[in-house]
Design a protein around this motif. Structure first.
Motif: not given
Lengths: 285, 437
Positions: B51-52, B56, B78-81
């Motif tokens: 997310g973003g 996020l 782990v956070w990613l686009p």
């Protein structure tokens, strides 16, 4: 006779003018997105979407660059991208030229088959190899490091680059190798001291293509990286877009502009060799 | 002696009753069940999400709350686009390192069934009455037809129709009300449009979500319940697509060229469109863009012929990886981010929380940032909303529905003509999902 030449000159002039006219229109179409990015990066939010669109903003601002850059750790992302791009390009150029040299100069019963196998890898969709390579890098303990983005470049440098350089090597007369061989050079010295300088345009071409690819690559960093401290610019930009969408387009354009400038500068420096490299290998658009 | 025994008996009964009462109270007051278990559960836990922006940020903050409640659990995040995250997830799940808890949305349509743990046994063990604990409508799609629970919801988002009061006033048209129909909507959009060229004021913007509304607005749908058969050629579905084609033809909705001239949120904020399908996730941004340009309000999307309000919801939740090495911690995390009041209150700032207590208590009292417009309607709108129909494994077929929409709204073809060209392709796309499962 004079009338004939006069008419031919006029006809040539018209043809040339038409060609230039068409080329200019095409060039403008191609460059317009970049101009729009450049223009939007300096606009204040209320001017970003004015109708009709304005190329030159009424109010110039640098705030988009400052605020955009501060949104995430873009300095770290740039550093990571730089490390990946420089090392991966080095690996690509060295290993692709080495493999291409082998295919161009050494013959064996299997070289034809091997070369076909190398070219066949170009036909494989990346989705097919994704899971196996991911598993491999997981087993090697390379996940969430920059290694999967760099080290594979040192093992062949990609089928297209091998093909391009092999074609280039083939344009250089074998007499050069033989002369060097008579003078006592071994195979590696011929590759390194004689042929590498001779294929400079092709090496620069491969280098430029590699820089552009690694600098802009989004998928590989997304697949192999997990931590913010390892992220590259492409990931950072995507986060930015996820966060703001089109609502902060001026900031997005500002950050995009900063990230695209190094590649542009490099292209302008090397474009002479790039064009030469492409035309001499016979790989024309 | 008898008296002593009687007192002893009463005492024992009282103790037993108090114990029972205490247990119930804990289950009701603390559904996330953290206070006692927090000290017992330990080990490593990897959380995988994407997310973003503020959303996020709220998920990261929620993890901090979990860490406070479960101090012995070491959480790796782990956070990613979001873009192409499916590709990463496929590889990570196949390699067995996708994390213990994974963000998921029910619009994936069970795509990842084989990877996710059934959460029913955990819910039964903890005696969670989900119907009482969840905001109505937030939990749809998390349970497969075979009864397996794939995940637990954390947040959801739906749509209202935002309208520019100034444009309505100027045109002398009454503001829409919550009981309007799609025929009313179309008539209003046509009636309120005015001007020409760059000065054209449209009735409704060409918002990307309208394509998802189209099949449902006259009671149709794009495909059947188990997505084995396309129903694009259903007369009611076609009627829905045709409505928007007609709006474009009547210049009540921007055509392709006008839609590409500026983002649709900017078009509404600039007063060049009277109505805008306002997603909860974008409400504060739109409000900020509008600023004091004009007075505006929101209304529920129109009703279908059966009287049901048509709405689309986006849902986000978490699932447990079947391969997780620490399932107790994974369940504790899922329960916390789904039901904990503190987390729910945190989510309220950016989305509609799954925890009913937070939705009714905190979210309902909020106003769209910088306005007097209540968020309450978004809660009501969620009740009958349909899960976003083009996500996950349905995406390939979704692309074809999108092309059908383009044929009607961009190429100007009739819905029937467009459907004829696409129904067989869509059916093949649906078939291929079942073949690959």
């Amino acid at each position: 006779m004079e009338a004939y030449y006069k008419s031919k000159r006029t006809s040539d002039r018209i043809k040339t003018s038409l060609s230039y006219g068409v080329l200019t229109i095409i060039a403008v179409i191609f460059i317009f997105p970049f101009i729009w990015m450049l223009s939007t990066a300096f606009k204040i939010p209320s001017e970003a979407y004015t109708l009709p669109p304005k190329i030159i903003p009424n109010t110039f601002t640098w705030d988009n660059f400052v605020q955009g850059w501060q949104y995430a750790d873009f300095t770290r992302y740039t550093w990571n991208t730089l490390i990946v791009t420089v090392l991966a390009t080095l690996g690509t150029v060295l290993s692709a030229s080495f493999v291409a040299y082998g295919f161009a100069r050494f013959k064996s019963r299997y070289s034809g088959v091997l070369f076909t196998v190398v070219l066949a890898t170009m036909m494989l969709p990346s989705q097919v190899t994704l899971v196996p390579t991911y598993l491999l890098f997981t087993k090697l303990g390379w996940l969430d490091t920059l290694k999967p983005l760099i080290i594979p470049s040192f093992f062949g440098g990609g089928a297209f680059n091998i093909f391009l350089l092999r074609q280039f090597f083939k344009t250089i007369p074998k007499d050069l190798d033989e002369a060097a061989y008579i003078d006592g050079a071994n195979a590696f010295q011929i590759y390194y001291k004689i042929l590498m300088p001779a294929i400079k345009p092709a090496l620069i071409t491969v280098g430029l293509m590699s820089v552009t690819f690694h600098w802009n690559d989004y998928m590989s960093p997304l697949i192999y990286l997990n931590s913010d401290q390892n992220f590259t610019l492409a990931i950072g930009l995507q986060f930015f877009q996820n966060s703001f969408g089109s609502s902060q387009i001026q900031m997005l354009m500002a950050v995009s502009l900063i990230t695209v400038i190094p590649v542009l500068i490099l292209f302008f420096i090397g474009q002479k060799y790039f064009v030469q490299g492409i035309t001499m290998t016979g790989i024309k658009g | 002696m008898k008296r002593f025994l009687a007192i002893l008996l009463i005492g024992a009964l009282m103790t037993a009753l108090t114990a029972c009462g205490g247990g119930n109270q804990q289950a009701e007051e603390n559904p996330s069940g953290s206070s006692n278990q927090g000290k017992e559960i330990s080990g490593d836990l990897t959380v995988f999400g994407w997310g973003g922006g503020e959303e996020l940020q709220s998920r990261k903050e929620a993890t901090k709350i979990f860490k406070k409640l479960y101090p012995k659990v070491k959480v790796h995040e782990v956070w990613l686009p979001a873009d192409n995250i499916d590709v990463k997830l496929d590889a990570a799940l196949a390699a067995g390192n996708a994390g213990d808890v994974i963000m998921m949305s029910p619009d994936w349509k069970g795509l990842r069934s084989k990877w996710f743990e059934d959460l029913n046994p955990y819910i039964e063990r903890d005696q969670l009455d989900l119907e009482a604990l969840f905001t109505q409508g937030v939990d749809g799609g998390y349970v497969d037809p075979d009864g397996k629970r794939e995940g637990m919801p954390t947040t959801a988002s739906d749509f209202m129709i935002a309208y520019n009061k100034d444009i309505f006033d100027k045109a002398g048209i009454a503001y829409p009300t919550n009981d309007w129909t799609w025929d009313d909507f179309a008539a209003t959009a046509k009636q309120i449009s005015s001007g020409e060229g760059a000065n054209r004021v449209y009735g409704i913007v060409s918002h990307w979500i309208l394509q998802s509304f189209a099949p449902f607005i006259y009671g149709g749908k794009p495909y059947n319940e188990d997505w084995t058969k396309q129903t694009l050629d259903d007369p009611n579905t076609l009627k829905g697509y045709q409505l928007f084609g007609d709006l474009v033809k009547a210049k009540a909705m921007p055509d392709d060229a006008a839609a590409k001239s500026m983002p649709m949120d900017q078009m509404f904020a600039a007063g060049k469109a009277a109505m805008y399908p306002l997603g909860l996730f974008e409400a504060s941004t739109i409000a900020k863009n509008i600023g004091s340009n004009f007075k505006w309000g929101i209304v529920m999307p129109p009703k279908d012929p059966s009287g049901k309000t048509v709405n689309i919801k986006f849902q986000t939740g978490f699932a447990m990886n079947k391969d997780s090495k620490n399932k107790e911690a994974a369940w504790a995390y899922i329960k916390t981010v789904s039901l904990n009041k503190e987390v729910g209150d945190l989510y309220s700032k950016v989305n509609l929380p799954a925890a009913k207590e937070s939705a009714d208590g905190t979210f309902a009292n909020l106003k769209i940032e910088g306005t007097d417009i209540s968020m309450m309607d978004f809660i009501t709108g969620l009740q009958d909303a349909t899960t976003f129909p083009w996500g996950g494994s349905i995406a390939k077929a979704g692309d074809l529905y999108e092309q059908t929409w383009q044929q009607v709204t961009v190429q100007g073809k009739s819905a029937e003509e467009a459907a004829k060209a696409y129904t067989s392709q869509i059916q093949s796309a649906l078939d291929s999902i079942h073949q690959s499962k």
